[in-house]
Design an enzyme around this catalytic site. Sequence first.
Site, PDB file in Angstrom:
ATOM      1  CG  ASN A 250      -8.033   9.425   6.159  1.00 36.91           C
ATOM      2  OD1 ASN A 250      -6.889   9.850   6.252  1.00 36.91           O
ATOM      3  ND2 ASN A 250      -8.299   8.221   5.686  1.00 36.91           N
TER       4      ASN A 250
ATOM      5  CB  ALA B 246      -0.605   6.439  -6.482  1.00 40.18           C
TER       6      ALA B 246
ATOM      7  CE  LYS C  48      -5.859   5.440   5.799  1.00 43.22           C
ATOM      8  NZ  LYS C  48      -5.520   4.584   4.650  1.00 43.22           N
TER       9      LYS C  48
END
Length: 296
Positions: free
Chosen positions: A186, A11, A182
């Site tokens: 996550n 994606a 990040k």
Amino acid sequence: MREWTILGAGALGCTFAALLKARQQPVSLLLSERHRGHFHPAFEFIGLNERRRLVSTHPRFAEQAAGIDCLLVMTKAYQVLPALTGLRGLPADTPILLLHNGMGVAEVVTRVFPHNPLLAGVTSHGALKEGPWQVRHTGKGETWLGPVNERGKDFAHLQPLLATALGHAEWSEDILSRQHRKLAINAVINPLTACHDIRNGQLHEPRFADVLAQLSEEVHGVMTRLGETDTLAQFRRRLNSVIELTATNYSSMHQDLAHGRPTEIDYITGYVLQHAGDLPVPVCRQLYHEVKKQGG
């Protein structure tokens, strides 16, 4: 640079391809053997404005690695090394930009490709695969890139090219810190949403208040041990902001688990556990084992 080659036609990889193509930047998709012979000549891209368009890219396979100018790696973390080691003809001066979730991969790539310029990046763009060769851009975000090795420092000129296509891209000489930031987000959102089968925004429901508080404290402690300087309050503000901005989204780990695919838990929560040392991280450890037990 003549062409971007994107490794990872998922994606996000297809979304980057579509955004680069929209700015007339040449793009090829490096495809696996299973795509040979039945690759669709174009994929459908659904933009943030709901407009649909067909995006054509140049298909490339492993034996054509000698012609790659710049390799943008957007596979799952566990796929990076197997995919790269298949590119035996990759020129030693071709820059490799790692743009995957999680951490712990760059160190291995550095050993396997010691002569290539190596860069890493983080992005908060969102994308969703809606069908075979049908991709939706679900959210615009920031993108940062920077050098992993000395040779990578010579490729800051890639930043404006990405910025033109993505709307935002900046260069950081300390990309490791951006990666830590990040990963920390996550490591809280992904395993919790995956284990509880919920959207990101549901983490703000009262039932998750206690586990969210403890998990964020554990992750922040490990990040501090790794040299990051954010206070716990600052980290929680960033975390809550991301949860709100992505409230309707399912995390990538949730989607992987829901569709019976391997997850990146070893490169997210596993990375936190690996660097925890003597810090107590019981919630991280419990979530790690729960995701693994569910097939991740």
